[in-house]
Write a protein that holds these residues in place. Structure first.
Motif, PDB file in Angstrom:
ATOM      1  N   GLN A   1       0.765  -1.190  -0.006  1.00  0.00           N
ATOM      2  CA  GLN A   1       0.053   0.127  -0.053  1.00  0.00           C
ATOM      3  C   GLN A   1       0.882   1.192   0.016  1.00  0.00           C
ATOM      4  O   GLN A   1       1.850   1.278   0.697  1.00  0.00           O
ATOM      5  CB  GLN A   1      -0.721  -0.001   1.215  1.00  0.00           C
ATOM      6  N   PRO A   2       0.410   2.461  -0.658  1.00  0.00           N
ATOM      7  CA  PRO A   2       1.215   3.528  -0.520  1.00  0.00           C
ATOM      8  C   PRO A   2       1.069   3.996   0.818  1.00  0.00           C
ATOM      9  O   PRO A   2       0.421   3.796   1.735  1.00  0.00           O
ATOM     10  CB  PRO A   2       0.191   4.676  -1.397  1.00  0.00           C
ATOM     11  N   LEU A   3       2.489   4.861   1.118  1.00  0.00           N
ATOM     12  CA  LEU A   3       2.296   5.200   2.631  1.00  0.00           C
ATOM     13  C   LEU A   3       1.736   6.649   3.021  1.00  0.00           C
ATOM     14  O   LEU A   3       1.677   6.890   4.159  1.00  0.00           O
ATOM     15  CB  LEU A   3       4.269   5.552   2.582  1.00  0.00           C
ATOM     16  N   GLY A   4       1.390   7.200   2.074  1.00  0.00           N
ATOM     17  CA  GLY A   4       0.645   8.379   2.007  1.00  0.00           C
ATOM     18  C   GLY A   4      -0.710   8.611   1.369  1.00  0.00           C
ATOM     19  O   GLY A   4      -0.918   7.579   0.581  1.00  0.00           O
ATOM     20  N   PRO A   5      -1.526   9.246   1.627  1.00  0.00           N
ATOM     21  CA  PRO A   5      -2.813   9.516   0.909  1.00  0.00           C
ATOM     22  C   PRO A   5      -2.609   9.855  -0.578  1.00  0.00           C
ATOM     23  O   PRO A   5      -1.575  10.797  -0.846  1.00  0.00           O
ATOM     24  CB  PRO A   5      -3.557  10.625   1.630  1.00  0.00           C
ATOM     25  N   LEU A   6      -3.239   9.236  -1.458  1.00  0.00           N
ATOM     26  CA  LEU A   6      -3.221   9.618  -3.042  1.00  0.00           C
ATOM     27  C   LEU A   6      -3.880  10.920  -3.313  1.00  0.00           C
ATOM     28  O   LEU A   6      -4.846  11.038  -2.776  1.00  0.00           O
ATOM     29  CB  LEU A   6      -3.493   8.441  -3.840  1.00  0.00           C
ATOM     30  N   GLY A   7      -3.176  11.753  -3.662  1.00  0.00           N
ATOM     31  CA  GLY A   7      -3.760  13.028  -4.102  1.00  0.00           C
ATOM     32  C   GLY A   7      -4.418  12.933  -5.560  1.00  0.00           C
ATOM     33  O   GLY A   7      -4.198  11.791  -6.009  1.00  0.00           O
ATOM     34  N   PRO A   8      -4.917  14.098  -6.076  1.00  0.00           N
ATOM     35  CA  PRO A   8      -5.574  14.021  -7.662  1.00  0.00           C
ATOM     36  C   PRO A   8      -4.293  14.001  -8.328  1.00  0.00           C
ATOM     37  O   PRO A   8      -3.151  14.501  -8.338  1.00  0.00           O
ATOM     38  CB  PRO A   8      -6.036  15.433  -7.538  1.00  0.00           C
ATOM     39  N   GLY A   9      -4.745  13.351  -9.706  1.00  0.00           N
ATOM     40  CA  GLY A   9      -3.805  13.445 -10.615  1.00  0.00           C
ATOM     41  C   GLY A   9      -4.772  14.318 -11.761  1.00  0.00           C
ATOM     42  O   GLY A   9      -5.773  14.630 -11.688  1.00  0.00           O
ATOM     43  N   VAL A  10      -3.965  14.477 -12.804  1.00  0.00           N
ATOM     44  CA  VAL A  10      -4.596  15.303 -13.983  1.00  0.00           C
ATOM     45  C   VAL A  10      -4.309  14.697 -15.238  1.00  0.00           C
ATOM     46  O   VAL A  10      -3.030  13.999 -15.744  1.00  0.00           O
ATOM     47  CB  VAL A  10      -3.910  16.735 -14.163  1.00  0.00           C
ATOM     48  N   ASP A  11      -5.257  14.620 -16.136  1.00  0.00           N
ATOM     49  CA  ASP A  11      -5.131  13.774 -17.333  1.00  0.00           C
ATOM     50  C   ASP A  11      -5.321  14.892 -18.540  1.00  0.00           C
ATOM     51  O   ASP A  11      -6.572  15.610 -18.335  1.00  0.00           O
ATOM     52  CB  ASP A  11      -6.316  12.838 -17.410  1.00  0.00           C
ATOM     53  N   VAL A  12      -4.368  15.052 -19.332  1.00  0.00           N
ATOM     54  CA  VAL A  12      -4.567  16.057 -20.421  1.00  0.00           C
ATOM     55  C   VAL A  12      -3.827  15.492 -21.690  1.00  0.00           C
ATOM     56  O   VAL A  12      -3.228  14.369 -21.525  1.00  0.00           O
ATOM     57  CB  VAL A  12      -3.761  17.355 -20.256  1.00  0.00           C
ATOM     58  N   PRO A  13      -4.068  15.633 -22.763  1.00  0.00           N
ATOM     59  CA  PRO A  13      -3.523  15.013 -24.164  1.00  0.00           C
ATOM     60  C   PRO A  13      -2.245  15.665 -24.137  1.00  0.00           C
ATOM     61  O   PRO A  13      -1.793  16.471 -23.531  1.00  0.00           O
ATOM     62  CB  PRO A  13      -4.474  15.727 -25.070  1.00  0.00           C
ATOM     63  N   GLU A  14      -1.307  14.681 -24.697  1.00  0.00           N
ATOM     64  CA  GLU A  14       0.029  15.178 -24.819  1.00  0.00           C
ATOM     65  C   GLU A  14       0.216  16.143 -25.793  1.00  0.00           C
ATOM     66  O   GLU A  14       1.225  16.901 -25.945  1.00  0.00           O
ATOM     67  CB  GLU A  14       0.737  13.654 -25.189  1.00  0.00           C
ATOM     68  N   ILE A  15      -0.501  15.921 -26.964  1.00  0.00           N
ATOM     69  CA  ILE A  15      -0.294  17.062 -28.054  1.00  0.00           C
ATOM     70  C   ILE A  15      -1.881  17.662 -28.386  1.00  0.00           C
ATOM     71  O   ILE A  15      -2.726  16.684 -28.415  1.00  0.00           O
ATOM     72  CB  ILE A  15       0.234  16.354 -29.323  1.00  0.00           C
ATOM     73  N   VAL A  16      -2.023  19.175 -28.566  1.00  0.00           N
ATOM     74  CA  VAL A  16      -3.424  19.613 -28.976  1.00  0.00           C
ATOM     75  C   VAL A  16      -2.954  20.339 -30.241  1.00  0.00           C
ATOM     76  O   VAL A  16      -1.873  20.840 -30.418  1.00  0.00           O
ATOM     77  CB  VAL A  16      -3.865  20.460 -27.913  1.00  0.00           C
ATOM     78  N   THR A  17      -4.118  20.683 -30.827  1.00  0.00           N
ATOM     79  CA  THR A  17      -4.103  21.457 -31.885  1.00  0.00           C
ATOM     80  C   THR A  17      -4.320  23.072 -31.582  1.00  0.00           C
ATOM     81  O   THR A  17      -5.444  23.243 -30.795  1.00  0.00           O
ATOM     82  CB  THR A  17      -4.965  21.138 -33.110  1.00  0.00           C
ATOM     83  N   VAL A  18      -3.592  23.952 -32.053  1.00  0.00           N
ATOM     84  CA  VAL A  18      -3.874  25.559 -31.613  1.00  0.00           C
ATOM     85  C   VAL A  18      -5.280  25.678 -32.191  1.00  0.00           C
ATOM     86  O   VAL A  18      -5.589  25.461 -33.294  1.00  0.00           O
ATOM     87  CB  VAL A  18      -2.798  26.384 -32.424  1.00  0.00           C
ATOM     88  N   GLY A  19      -6.046  26.427 -31.313  1.00  0.00           N
ATOM     89  CA  GLY A  19      -7.348  27.006 -31.803  1.00  0.00           C
ATOM     90  C   GLY A  19      -8.407  25.747 -31.530  1.00  0.00           C
ATOM     91  O   GLY A  19      -9.740  26.188 -31.709  1.00  0.00           O
ATOM     92  N   GLU A  20      -8.251  24.616 -31.144  1.00  0.00           N
ATOM     93  CA  GLU A  20      -9.091  23.627 -30.880  1.00  0.00           C
ATOM     94  C   GLU A  20      -9.419  23.181 -29.381  1.00  0.00           C
ATOM     95  O   GLU A  20      -8.348  23.051 -28.553  1.00  0.00           O
ATOM     96  CB  GLU A  20      -8.902  22.311 -31.702  1.00  0.00           C
ATOM     97  N   PRO A  21     -10.446  23.301 -28.782  1.00  0.00           N
ATOM     98  CA  PRO A  21     -10.696  22.838 -27.507  1.00  0.00           C
ATOM     99  C   PRO A  21     -10.189  21.369 -26.956  1.00  0.00           C
ATOM    100  O   PRO A  21     -10.050  20.405 -27.702  1.00  0.00           O
ATOM    101  CB  PRO A  21     -12.026  22.970 -27.476  1.00  0.00           C
ATOM    102  N   PHE A  22      -9.342  21.308 -25.812  1.00  0.00           N
ATOM    103  CA  PHE A  22      -9.182  19.951 -25.266  1.00  0.00           C
ATOM    104  C   PHE A  22      -9.778  19.998 -23.914  1.00  0.00           C
ATOM    105  O   PHE A  22     -10.049  20.909 -23.278  1.00  0.00           O
ATOM    106  CB  PHE A  22      -7.644  19.897 -25.319  1.00  0.00           C
ATOM    107  N   SER A  23      -9.679  18.721 -23.430  1.00  0.00           N
ATOM    108  CA  SER A  23     -10.211  18.503 -21.795  1.00  0.00           C
ATOM    109  C   SER A  23      -9.044  18.418 -20.933  1.00  0.00           C
ATOM    110  O   SER A  23      -8.142  17.904 -21.427  1.00  0.00           O
ATOM    111  CB  SER A  23     -11.130  17.290 -21.930  1.00  0.00           C
ATOM    112  N   ILE A  24      -9.373  18.860 -19.860  1.00  0.00           N
ATOM    113  CA  ILE A  24      -8.532  18.480 -18.635  1.00  0.00           C
ATOM    114  C   ILE A  24      -9.278  17.752 -17.723  1.00  0.00           C
ATOM    115  O   ILE A  24     -10.461  18.576 -17.333  1.00  0.00           O
ATOM    116  CB  ILE A  24      -7.902  19.912 -18.096  1.00  0.00           C
TER     117      ILE A  24
END
Length: 95
Positions: free
Chosen positions: A9-32
């Motif tokens: 088991q982890p020794l401490g509490p797990l915090g939030p992680g963030v998921d984003v695309p590795e590559i995005v296109t300028v001017g197009e929306p992307f999710s976080i």
């Protein structure tokens, strides 16, 4: 070398992680997306070349959307509650 060993088991509490695309296109929306939604999470996107924030997406229900206006390497920074800031890099390219 020991492989395929369960570390327990982890020794401490797990915090939030963030998921984003590795590559995005300028001017197009992307999710976080937070891996663990937290009320009051804040997000900003920083240009790694200048160190300046370029966007402050609003996080609702553990997710947000952003659009970048120019190409480059950016750092998405998410702060949730009392946890440390979680970061992820993404590359914005022209279409």
């Amino acid at each position: 070398m020991i492989t395929e060993t369960t570390l327990g088991q982890p020794l401490g509490p797990l915090g939030p992680g963030v998921d984003v695309p590795e590559i995005v296109t300028v001017g197009e929306p992307f999710s976080i997306t937070l891996t663990e939604p937290h009320p009051g999470a804040s997000c900003r996107i920083v240009d790694t070349a200048s160190g300046r924030p370029v966007a402050h997406p609003v996080m609702r229900g553990g997710s947000g959307v952003s659009v970048l206006s120019g190409p480059g390497l950016f750092r998405v920074e998410v702060k949730a509650g009392g946890s440390d800031t979680v970061t992820q890099l993404l590359l914005a390219v022209v279409p």
